[in-house]
Scaffold this active site. Sequence first.
Site, PDB file in Angstrom:
ATOM      1  N   GLU A 145      63.350  -2.839  19.331  1.00  0.00           N
ATOM      2  CA  GLU A 145      62.506  -2.759  18.145  1.00  0.00           C
ATOM      3  C   GLU A 145      63.325  -3.274  16.967  1.00  0.00           C
ATOM      4  O   GLU A 145      64.425  -2.779  16.711  1.00  0.00           O
ATOM      5  CB  GLU A 145      62.110  -1.319  17.844  1.00  0.00           C
ATOM      6  CG  GLU A 145      61.452  -0.573  18.986  1.00  0.00           C
ATOM      7  CD  GLU A 145      61.340   0.913  18.670  1.00  0.00           C
ATOM      8  OE1 GLU A 145      61.703   1.326  17.540  1.00  0.00           O
ATOM      9  OE2 GLU A 145      60.911   1.663  19.546  1.00  0.00           O
TER      10      GLU A 145
ATOM     11  N   ASP B 248      62.347   7.275   8.638  1.00  0.00           N
ATOM     12  CA  ASP B 248      63.765   6.970   8.823  1.00  0.00           C
ATOM     13  C   ASP B 248      64.670   8.008   8.179  1.00  0.00           C
ATOM     14  O   ASP B 248      64.512   8.351   7.008  1.00  0.00           O
ATOM     15  CB  ASP B 248      64.101   5.594   8.239  1.00  0.00           C
ATOM     16  CG  ASP B 248      63.289   4.485   8.886  1.00  0.00           C
ATOM     17  OD1 ASP B 248      63.079   4.573  10.102  1.00  0.00           O
ATOM     18  OD2 ASP B 248      62.867   3.563   8.174  1.00  0.00           O
TER      19      ASP B 248
END
Length: 276
Positions: free
Chosen positions: A53, A64
């Site tokens: 990815e 994140d």
Amino acid sequence: MSGNIQLLSDTLAAAKAEDRAALVAYLPAGFPTVDGGIAAIKAVFDGGADVVEVGLPHSDPVLDGPVIQTADDIALRGGVRIADVMRTVREAHEATGKPVLVMTYWNPIDRYGVERFTEELAAAGGAGCILPDLPVQESALWREHADKHGLATVFVVAPSSRDERLATITAAGSGFVYAASLMGVTGTRESVGEQAADLVRRTRAAVEPGRTLPVCVGLGVSNAAQAKEVAAFADGVIVGSAFVKRILDADGDEAAGLAAVRELAAELAEGVRRDS
């Protein structure tokens, strides 16, 4: 030009045929530089990753954790653009022949243009997109263009997702489902938790009969032991922060960083083999 959703499906099926989970790695584009990021992805594939990815760095992430945010900040300060993300996908795929996806929040695609983004991603040899903040009920436009260009639409599910929600997401998604092992943001953790196994079980149960849609688990996996634990119940093991941390720890020494991510990929690739 058609994207590589079939390559992604074939790769995941091949791992299953070998009685193992697939190793899915994550690295942001432009980190530590665009060229350095491409080299890192090649090193991860060389070490044994099945799928990569490529993160599209974003200034306002919701999934994140601090390690990937640090890498994204470095990439953004370096001036990374969507064109660099496409170049990263193209060069990584051309060099390895393996499936490469983009993981991105919706805002950059919306501003860039859905048709333009999907067309360019397919032309670059991309296999699809992971879209963590795109609600499935608002995804029709994206899915129309992704389907037209042969790209997977990977949605994220979490332990909080109810069964009816899982049914809606699995009906709309393609390629695989990204199962977040816990509530929170990305990052390495001491354990992955039992929630992940239950989420995989419920997600598989929600898939329409007769349809194949692998479930890959991410958030928290950082070593071979954890990869082995997750591989016992998931179709794929997703690792991101641990790879990024290896490059950050190399402190600008590109050769050391590449060696470190290659080594980690090899360890994890051994871990996802259930009989190892």
